[in-house]
Design a protein around this motif. Structure first.
Motif, short mmCIF file in Angstrom:
data_model
loop_
_atom_site.label_atom_id
_atom_site.label_comp_id
_atom_site.label_asym_id
_atom_site.label_seq_id
_atom_site.Cartn_x
_atom_site.Cartn_y
_atom_site.Cartn_z
N ARG A 1 -0.37 -0.84 13.27
CA ARG A 1 -1.04 -2.14 13.28
C ARG A 1 -0.52 -3.01 14.43
O ARG A 1 -1.27 -3.79 15.02
CB ARG A 1 -0.87 -2.85 11.94
CG ARG A 1 -1.64 -2.15 10.84
CD ARG A 1 -1.86 -2.98 9.61
NE ARG A 1 -0.70 -3.65 9.06
CZ ARG A 1 -0.16 -3.39 7.86
NH1 ARG A 1 -0.66 -2.43 7.10
NH2 ARG A 1 0.87 -4.07 7.44
N GLY B 1 -2.45 -6.37 6.78
CA GLY B 1 -3.41 -5.28 6.91
C GLY B 1 -4.83 -5.77 6.68
O GLY B 1 -5.07 -6.59 5.80
N GLY C 1 -9.07 -2.39 3.90
CA GLY C 1 -9.23 -0.93 4.06
C GLY C 1 -8.33 -0.31 5.12
O GLY C 1 -8.41 0.87 5.39
N ASP C 2 -7.45 -1.11 5.73
CA ASP C 2 -6.56 -0.62 6.78
C ASP C 2 -5.26 -0.11 6.15
O ASP C 2 -4.46 -0.89 5.66
CB ASP C 2 -6.25 -1.74 7.77
CG ASP C 2 -5.50 -1.28 9.00
OD1 ASP C 2 -5.13 -0.09 9.07
OD2 ASP C 2 -5.31 -2.11 9.90
N SER C 3 -5.08 1.18 6.16
CA SER C 3 -3.88 1.76 5.54
C SER C 3 -2.85 2.17 6.60
O SER C 3 -1.91 2.89 6.30
CB SER C 3 -4.26 2.96 4.68
OG SER C 3 -4.85 3.95 5.50
N ASN C 4 -3.03 1.70 7.83
CA ASN C 4 -2.09 2.04 8.90
C ASN C 4 -0.72 1.44 8.65
O ASN C 4 -0.57 0.43 7.98
CB ASN C 4 -2.63 1.52 10.24
CG ASN C 4 -3.87 2.22 10.68
OD1 ASN C 4 -4.11 3.38 10.35
ND2 ASN C 4 -4.71 1.53 11.43
N SER C 5 0.29 2.06 9.26
CA SER C 5 1.66 1.56 9.17
C SER C 5 1.79 0.30 10.02
O SER C 5 0.92 -0.03 10.83
CB SER C 5 2.63 2.63 9.68
OG SER C 5 2.46 2.79 11.08
#
Length: 121
Positions: free
Chosen positions: A108, A97, A100-104
């Motif tokens: 991603r 990640g 600051g990238d909280s994507n699944s």
């Protein structure tokens, strides 16, 4: 003489890796046989309804990803796809990640890997 034939064979096949006439199965076999294993993420880590397993290899300083994707959310069987020439930063951003990238992992994968599907049949 054997070295020359082997060298020419390798050069011919590596050229085929990027050729539209290569089958994706040939490219998959070539990378898994000749590439260097980098890392892998399995279904229990990915926690995705469609992404089953993602494995990265390097070959000639380039990153290749083999993704096993489920046919649907409830499927047991998967299909393998290969993605070529992925920038190292994209693999890292997918794997851990970006800041600051909280994507699944699935999100991603779409963001960092999907656009690099190999040009094969």
């Amino acid at each position: 003489m054997k070295k020359i034939i082997l060298t020419l064979s390798i050069l011919f096949f590596t050229t085929k890796v990027f050729s539209q006439t290569s089958s994706c199965d040939e490219v998959l076999d070539f990378i898994t046989t000749n590439g260097y294993y980098k890392a892998s993420l399995a279904s229990y880590t990915l926690n995705s309804s469609w992404l089953y397993k993602v494995t990265a290899y390097t070959y000639e300083y380039k990153t290749y990803v083999i993704a096993e994707i489920k046919k649907d959310e409830y499927a047991i069987t998967t299909k393998k796809y290969i993605f070529c020439d992925i920038p190292s930063s994209n693999w890292i951003n997918f794997q851990i990640g970006a800041y600051g990238d909280s994507n699944s992992y699935g999100e991603r994968f779409h963001k960092y890997i999907m656009d690099y599907k190999c040009d094969c049949n």
